[in-house]
Design an enzyme around this catalytic site. Structure first.
Site, PDB file in Angstrom:
ATOM      1  N   TYR A 193     -19.992   4.752  26.803  1.00 43.20           N
ATOM      2  CA  TYR A 193     -19.352   5.367  27.978  1.00 43.20           C
ATOM      3  C   TYR A 193     -17.860   5.091  27.888  1.00 43.20           C
ATOM      4  CZ  TYR A 193     -17.821   6.222  32.747  1.00 43.20           C
ATOM      5  OH  TYR A 193     -17.154   6.709  33.845  1.00 43.20           O
ATOM      6  N   GLU A 207     -13.930  11.812  31.884  1.00 44.44           N
ATOM      7  CA  GLU A 207     -15.044  10.944  31.478  1.00 44.44           C
ATOM      8  C   GLU A 207     -15.813  11.544  30.310  1.00 44.44           C
ATOM      9  OE1 GLU A 207     -18.157   9.114  34.443  1.00 44.44           O
ATOM     10  OE2 GLU A 207     -18.943  11.036  33.758  1.00 44.44           O
TER      11      GLU A 207
END
Lengths: 305, 369
Positions: free
Chosen positions: B101, B183
């Site tokens: 992530y 993101e």
């Protein structure tokens, strides 16, 4: 930062105590002009306006300057109320801070976040305080009004009201006034994601006011300013009554509800998260704005003790 | 603006972030021809501006033409959390070793950007315990920070270098495009050791739109919302039948909350801004009249400066012009409210002294239908 009262009101004995000189940026626009009049009517000592290319002229007896630097040199003002449209806010705010303004009340809505961040960085370097952007401003009832709030809801007293929302600040102060709770100061944090004065900063500014009766916190969904404040109250302790209200319980997630900052991602920014932190801090949260004054009265005169 | 996955990925590509082969297809025919170029197997993904697509069945594998036929139309028609599928993204599949992530996010409390990274990608970041978080100024990340973050999430050698390059690109994208969030989740490490962005989310700052004409193509057209914005209002459509109008975002949200507490179903959130004039309120009514499910309007205006008579005038004109014919429940607090009451006597607007009373009346009116 804690010197907000010294900046706004001054100290007893100052020649200009409770008459601190204030300049207005963007005073000749429709909005700025109207609110300059209303602030003056309230008793705010407006000494100059700043509008590029209008230096040397005046509006309604108030001299205009091309730059904040000139206005500050001529008047010694440390307070500026800014009505410059969002697109041009950054430069005007930089100019004010670099010219020695110590309190900048930033009214415009729709200022890009990057510009607000840049202004806050600069303010830190110069020891200046920024309130807003997207704020109705700050008022010490009966003394000075720096912003666009109507005068009617406010009356002098010992309660502090801190609010992200403008109209709720008026509405709730009005209720408090009706219930006999005047305000020592009412301050709009602003509805943007990034605030020059955060809820915790505002709390630090007011927590030690002599004769403080208590604090009303008017929050709304988005971000974690309310949670941070509740944590601070838990950690540092605060003996005076605090009552909160959170708007936006019924708002859908990931939708911006009018304010740039009023948006929930997952649990981040949700009303539940805020209410649960306030509950942990033993701060009652009103379900409706009109409940606040009753909750506050209950905190001030606890029954059965 | 909250960009759709494929739009976020267009930006990733522009900033040099590697991805798998992909095509955007609106129809099954387009998808069939794209399948020829992409080659099976691939996944098809609903493009919606909300999270939780996978769980809702908005992402499906297609190993052959039959499976494509089976899934495409269903996903194309699918709504997820009330959001219609806007279009479909076809994307190649890959041999995934592990998922990371990484994001840059505006941290509102700290008033700066933060890099968040984790070796446990592919799930919602809120539920990830192993987060590496670093504060970043308006200049974005530097090589040292990238190397530091890579090391902390357990990357070495070429993976660390590749991760650093991706984070640098993501940071550049975040600063250039003025995002609230950029993101990559998951950022996959493939079996061959290379790193690719499998999913992307970008939310930009609406207030900076004027500096980004290049992003205008991503803005969704909504007649109602665009007209509202042009008048300086903000409008959010909701699925109930009571239109909620007021001045100030906080006040309207608060009205929405109280209405919901009383069992009412809001049809929209409409904030006409701090000031309200006859023209602006009339324009607000015009917008509401375009929402077909509206059965009644609940008005909550706190006018310190606003004259309530201007609001009354706007409503009377709207009835006269035949814009609306249903009843309106209003609470107008402010200057000249007695005069406003006189003006509205005998009309279809009922003025109430408290918002609570106005809500009760609006809920009753909506239930009558």
């Amino acid at each position: 930062m804690s010197g907000i009262f010294e900046i706004i009101r001054g100290t007893p004995g100052d020649a200009d105590y409770e008459k601190k000189p204030v300049i207005v940026q963007g005073m000749t626009g429709t909005f700025g002009a109207r609110h300059t009049d209303l602030m003056r009517e309230y008793g705010t000592n407006i000494v100059a306006g700043v509008t590029p290319n209008k230096g040397g002229t005046e509006r309604d007896g108030i001299p205009l300057y091309d730059t904040v630097k000139d206005a500050v040199a001529a008047t010694g003002a440390q307070i500026a109320v800014n009505f410059v449209p969002a697109k041009y806010f950054l430069n005007s705010a930089k100019e004010a801070i670099e010219a020695g303004i110590k309190l900048l009340v930033a009214i415009p809505e729709h200022v890009p976040v990057r510009d607000t961040l840049a202004v806050i960085d600069l303010a830190k370097k110069h020891g200046a305080t920024v309130i807003g952007p997207n704020t109705p401003g700050v008022i010490i009832p009966g003394v000075i009004k720096l912003g666009i709030m109507p005068a009617v809801p406010f009356s002098p007293g010992n309660v502090v009201v801190l609010s992200k929302s403008g109209t709720l600040l008026y509405e709730i102060s009005d209720n408090l006034t009706q219930a006999g709770f005047g305000q020592s100061i009412a301050l709009g944090i602003g509805g943007d994601p990034i605030n020059g004065t955060r809820l915790v900063d505002a709390f630090d500014m007011v927590r030690n006011i002599p004769d403080l009766a208590g604090i009303i916190v008017v929050g709304e969904i988005g971000g974690d300013a309310e949670e941070t404040l509740a944590e601070k109250i838990i950690v540092t302790g605060f003996a005076k009554p605090v009552v909160a209200y959170i708007a936006g319980r019924a708002a859908p997630k990931e939708k911006r509800m009018g304010h740039a900052g009023a948006i929930v991602y997952g649990n981040y920014g949700s009303a539940e998260s805020k209410v649960s932190m306030f509950t942990k801090a033993n701060i009652p949260v009103a379900r409706r704005p009109t409940e606040i004054s009753a909750l506050f009265a209950g905190k001030i005169k606890p029954t059965g003790s | 603006m909250r960009l759709l996955e494929y739009q976020a990925k267009d930006l990733f590509e522009e900033f040099g972030i590697r991805m798998l082969g992909r095509r955007v297809c609106d129809t099954l025919e387009e998808a069939k021809s794209a399948a020829g170029e992409l080659e099976y197997p691939f996944v098809i993904k609903s493009q919606v501006p909300v999270g939780g697509r996978g769980k809702a069945g908005g992402i499906q594998k297609c190993a052959n033409a039959d499976e494509l036929e089976l899934h495409f139309s269903r996903i194309r028609e699918m709504s997820i959390k009330g959001e219609k599928t806007r279009t479909i993204l076809l994307e190649k599949m890959a041999d995934i070793g592990s998922e990371l992530y990484v994001s840059l996010m505006l941290n509102r409390g700290k008033r700066c950007y933060v890099v968040i990274a984790s070796s446990e990608g592919g799930v919602e970041i809120e539920s990830v315990k192993n987060q590496t978080i670093r504060e970043v100024g308006l200049m974005g990340v530097n090589d040292e920070l990238c190397a530091d973050v890579a090391k902390e999430i357990g990357l070495k050698d070429s993976a660390a270098a590749e991760f650093g390059a991706i984070l640098t690109s993501l940071s550049k994208l975040a600063m250039d495009k003025e995002v609230e969030l950029a993101e990559i989740n998951p950022l996959a490490i493939l079996k061959d050791g290379s790193l690719v962005a499998l999913d992307g989310k970008v939310v930009t700052d609406d207030n900076s739109n004027f500096r980004h004409p290049e992003l205008a193509k991503y803005k969704e057209y909504s007649e109602l919302e665009d007209r509202a914005a042009a008048s300086g209002f903000s409008l959010v459509e909701l699925d109930g039948n009571i239109a909620v109008v007021g001045n100030g975002a906080g006040l309207v949200m608060s009205t929405l909350d109280m209405l919901s507490d009383s069992g009412g179903k809001p049809a929209c959130f409409l904030d006409v801004g701090g000031g309200a004039t006859t023209e602006s309120v009339y324009e607000a009514i015009t917008l509401i009249a375009k929402i077909p499910r509206v059965r009644t309007i609940l008005v909550n205006l706190y006018g310190g400066i606003v004259r309530t008579t201007t609001v009354a005038t706007a409503f009377l004109k709207a009835y006269e012009d035949g814009l609306i014919s249903f009843k309106v429940s209003a609470r107008l607090k402010g200057a000249e409210s007695e005069k406003a009451k006189e003006m509205l006597a005998g009309s279809k607007i009922t003025l109430h002294d408290t918002v609570e009373d106005a809500i009760t009346s609006a809920v009753k009116e909506a239930q009558r239908h």
